[in-house]
Design a protein around this motif. Structure first.
Motif, PDB file in Angstrom:
ATOM      1  N   LYS A  89       0.835  -1.199   0.000  1.00 43.85           N
ATOM      2  CA  LYS A  89       0.000   0.000   0.000  1.00 43.85           C
ATOM      3  C   LYS A  89       0.874   1.254   0.000  1.00 43.85           C
ATOM      4  O   LYS A  89       0.534   2.259  -0.608  1.00 43.85           O
ATOM      5  CB  LYS A  89      -0.909  -0.008   1.230  1.00 43.85           C
ATOM      6  N   TYR A  90       2.003   1.174   0.670  1.00 44.60           N
ATOM      7  CA  TYR A  90       2.881   2.337   0.812  1.00 44.60           C
ATOM      8  C   TYR A  90       4.043   2.314  -0.163  1.00 44.60           C
ATOM      9  O   TYR A  90       4.849   3.223  -0.168  1.00 44.60           O
ATOM     10  CB  TYR A  90       3.431   2.387   2.243  1.00 44.60           C
ATOM     11  N   ASP A  91       4.154   1.276  -0.970  1.00 50.49           N
ATOM     12  CA  ASP A  91       5.299   1.112  -1.856  1.00 50.49           C
ATOM     13  C   ASP A  91       5.023   1.719  -3.230  1.00 50.49           C
ATOM     14  O   ASP A  91       3.924   2.173  -3.518  1.00 50.49           O
ATOM     15  CB  ASP A  91       5.615  -0.370  -1.998  1.00 50.49           C
ATOM     16  N   GLY A  92       6.018   1.685  -4.081  1.00 46.93           N
ATOM     17  CA  GLY A  92       5.902   2.259  -5.408  1.00 46.93           C
ATOM     18  C   GLY A  92       5.084   1.393  -6.353  1.00 46.93           C
ATOM     19  O   GLY A  92       4.753   0.236  -6.071  1.00 46.93           O
ATOM     20  N   LEU A  93       4.779   1.980  -7.493  1.00 48.42           N
ATOM     21  CA  LEU A  93       3.946   1.301  -8.481  1.00 48.42           C
ATOM     22  C   LEU A  93       4.629   0.056  -9.047  1.00 48.42           C
ATOM     23  O   LEU A  93       3.969  -0.949  -9.325  1.00 48.42           O
ATOM     24  CB  LEU A  93       3.596   2.278  -9.607  1.00 48.42           C
ATOM     25  N   MET A  94       5.934   0.095  -9.192  1.00 50.05           N
ATOM     26  CA  MET A  94       6.650  -1.035  -9.788  1.00 50.05           C
ATOM     27  C   MET A  94       6.504  -2.300  -8.947  1.00 50.05           C
ATOM     28  O   MET A  94       6.278  -3.393  -9.486  1.00 50.05           O
ATOM     29  CB  MET A  94       8.125  -0.674  -9.964  1.00 50.05           C
TER      30      MET A  94
ATOM     31  N   ALA B 200       4.003  -7.696  -7.983  1.00 53.31           N
ATOM     32  CA  ALA B 200       3.169  -8.581  -7.157  1.00 53.31           C
ATOM     33  C   ALA B 200       1.922  -9.013  -7.919  1.00 53.31           C
ATOM     34  O   ALA B 200       1.532 -10.190  -7.877  1.00 53.31           O
ATOM     35  CB  ALA B 200       2.790  -7.881  -5.859  1.00 53.31           C
ATOM     36  N   LEU B 201       1.287  -8.097  -8.626  1.00 53.68           N
ATOM     37  CA  LEU B 201       0.089  -8.451  -9.381  1.00 53.68           C
ATOM     38  C   LEU B 201       0.409  -9.381 -10.549  1.00 53.68           C
ATOM     39  O   LEU B 201      -0.394 -10.259 -10.876  1.00 53.68           O
ATOM     40  CB  LEU B 201      -0.611  -7.192  -9.881  1.00 53.68           C
ATOM     41  N   CYS B 202       1.558  -9.218 -11.170  1.00 57.47           N
ATOM     42  CA  CYS B 202       1.955 -10.141 -12.240  1.00 57.47           C
ATOM     43  C   CYS B 202       2.173 -11.548 -11.688  1.00 57.47           C
ATOM     44  O   CYS B 202       1.799 -12.540 -12.322  1.00 57.47           O
ATOM     45  CB  CYS B 202       3.217  -9.646 -12.933  1.00 57.47           C
ATOM     46  N   GLY B 203       2.761 -11.642 -10.504  1.00 59.91           N
ATOM     47  CA  GLY B 203       2.925 -12.943  -9.871  1.00 59.91           C
ATOM     48  C   GLY B 203       1.590 -13.608  -9.595  1.00 59.91           C
ATOM     49  O   GLY B 203       1.409 -14.805  -9.835  1.00 59.91           O
ATOM     50  N   LEU B 204       0.632 -12.828  -9.100  1.00 55.32           N
ATOM     51  CA  LEU B 204      -0.700 -13.370  -8.850  1.00 55.32           C
ATOM     52  C   LEU B 204      -1.408 -13.743 -10.146  1.00 55.32           C
ATOM     53  O   LEU B 204      -2.134 -14.746 -10.198  1.00 55.32           O
ATOM     54  CB  LEU B 204      -1.535 -12.357  -8.068  1.00 55.32           C
ATOM     55  N   ALA B 205      -1.203 -12.953 -11.188  1.00 51.72           N
ATOM     56  CA  ALA B 205      -1.824 -13.260 -12.474  1.00 51.72           C
ATOM     57  C   ALA B 205      -1.272 -14.566 -13.052  1.00 51.72           C
ATOM     58  O   ALA B 205      -2.033 -15.394 -13.580  1.00 51.72           O
ATOM     59  CB  ALA B 205      -1.602 -12.112 -13.454  1.00 51.72           C
ATOM     60  N   PHE B 206       0.039 -14.783 -12.941  1.00 53.57           N
ATOM     61  CA  PHE B 206       0.608 -16.036 -13.425  1.00 53.57           C
ATOM     62  C   PHE B 206       0.140 -17.216 -12.593  1.00 53.57           C
ATOM     63  O   PHE B 206      -0.115 -18.302 -13.122  1.00 53.57           O
ATOM     64  CB  PHE B 206       2.136 -15.968 -13.452  1.00 53.57           C
ATOM     65  N   LEU B 207      -0.025 -17.029 -11.285  1.00 58.98           N
ATOM     66  CA  LEU B 207      -0.562 -18.090 -10.446  1.00 58.98           C
ATOM     67  C   LEU B 207      -1.980 -18.441 -10.883  1.00 58.98           C
ATOM     68  O   LEU B 207      -2.332 -19.620 -11.005  1.00 58.98           O
ATOM     69  CB  LEU B 207      -0.541 -17.670  -8.977  1.00 58.98           C
ATOM     70  N   ALA B 208      -2.807 -17.425 -11.121  1.00 63.43           N
ATOM     71  CA  ALA B 208      -4.179 -17.667 -11.587  1.00 63.43           C
ATOM     72  C   ALA B 208      -4.176 -18.360 -12.946  1.00 63.43           C
ATOM     73  O   ALA B 208      -5.003 -19.242 -13.207  1.00 63.43           O
ATOM     74  CB  ALA B 208      -4.942 -16.352 -11.659  1.00 63.43           C
ATOM     75  N   LEU B 209      -3.260 -17.979 -13.814  1.00 61.02           N
ATOM     76  CA  LEU B 209      -3.155 -18.619 -15.122  1.00 61.02           C
ATOM     77  C   LEU B 209      -2.796 -20.096 -14.989  1.00 61.02           C
ATOM     78  O   LEU B 209      -3.415 -20.960 -15.633  1.00 61.02           O
ATOM     79  CB  LEU B 209      -2.109 -17.894 -15.973  1.00 61.02           C
ATOM     80  N   PHE B 210      -1.833 -20.415 -14.150  1.00 63.30           N
ATOM     81  CA  PHE B 210      -1.440 -21.813 -13.970  1.00 63.30           C
ATOM     82  C   PHE B 210      -2.567 -22.635 -13.347  1.00 63.30           C
ATOM     83  O   PHE B 210      -2.802 -23.774 -13.747  1.00 63.30           O
ATOM     84  CB  PHE B 210      -0.182 -21.918 -13.108  1.00 63.30           C
ATOM     85  N   ILE B 211      -3.267 -22.061 -12.387  1.00 69.76           N
ATOM     86  CA  ILE B 211      -4.393 -22.772 -11.784  1.00 69.76           C
ATOM     87  C   ILE B 211      -5.502 -22.969 -12.813  1.00 69.76           C
ATOM     88  O   ILE B 211      -6.105 -24.043 -12.904  1.00 69.76           O
ATOM     89  CB  ILE B 211      -4.900 -22.030 -10.535  1.00 69.76           C
ATOM     90  N   GLY B 212      -5.763 -21.944 -13.622  1.00 70.96           N
ATOM     91  CA  GLY B 212      -6.789 -22.061 -14.657  1.00 70.96           C
ATOM     92  C   GLY B 212      -6.446 -23.113 -15.692  1.00 70.96           C
ATOM     93  O   GLY B 212      -7.309 -23.896 -16.117  1.00 70.96           O
ATOM     94  N   ILE B 213      -5.202 -23.174 -16.104  1.00 70.31           N
ATOM     95  CA  ILE B 213      -4.781 -24.202 -17.063  1.00 70.31           C
ATOM     96  C   ILE B 213      -4.910 -25.592 -16.447  1.00 70.31           C
ATOM     97  O   ILE B 213      -5.335 -26.542 -17.109  1.00 70.31           O
ATOM     98  CB  ILE B 213      -3.339 -23.925 -17.552  1.00 70.31           C
ATOM     99  N   SER B 214      -4.564 -25.713 -15.173  1.00 71.70           N
ATOM    100  CA  SER B 214      -4.702 -27.015 -14.501  1.00 71.70           C
ATOM    101  C   SER B 214      -6.160 -27.451 -14.433  1.00 71.70           C
ATOM    102  O   SER B 214      -6.470 -28.627 -14.630  1.00 71.70           O
ATOM    103  CB  SER B 214      -4.117 -26.938 -13.088  1.00 71.70           C
ATOM    104  N   TYR B 215      -7.056 -26.496 -14.142  1.00 70.72           N
ATOM    105  CA  TYR B 215      -8.469 -26.845 -14.081  1.00 70.72           C
ATOM    106  C   TYR B 215      -9.031 -27.214 -15.448  1.00 70.72           C
ATOM    107  O   TYR B 215      -9.857 -28.123 -15.551  1.00 70.72           O
ATOM    108  CB  TYR B 215      -9.294 -25.710 -13.468  1.00 70.72           C
TER     109      TYR B 215
END
Length: 92
Positions: A61-66, A71-86
């Motif tokens: 919340k207090y950190d920079g945009l980068m 962090a959001l890219c990491g979560l997006a890749f996790l969601a992608l891998f879970i979606g492909i597995s499903y």
């Protein structure tokens, strides 16, 4: 770039909200019967808790945009891998 010091009150509110959400998860698992949607409710509460941990305990919340984008890219890749597995599981 300077460090952000989080007040004790904010940490306590964050901790209490996580504890309340954990209690809510346990209570809904024991007493609420939504059929197939119990998993959806549990995952929604878990996502809210993860957002709180990412935002305040990891200081995004207090950190920079980068760092937020990383962090959001990491979560997006996790969601992608879970979606492909499903998709593999459901269409096999």
């Amino acid at each position: 770039m300077s460090h952000h010091i989080v007040p004790f009150k904010v940490n306590m509110i964050t901790l209490l909200s996580l504890v309340c959400l954990t209690v809510l998860t346990v209570l809904t698992a024991k007493f609420v019967d939504l059929g197939d949607y119990n998993l959806h409710l549990a995952m929604f509460i878990a996502c809210v808790k993860a957002f709180i941990v990412f935002s305040w305990f990891m200081h995004l919340k207090y950190d920079g945009l980068m760092n937020r984008v990383i962090a959001l890219c990491g979560l997006a890749f996790l969601a992608l891998f879970i979606g492909i597995s499903y998709t593999d599981l459901f269409f096999r």
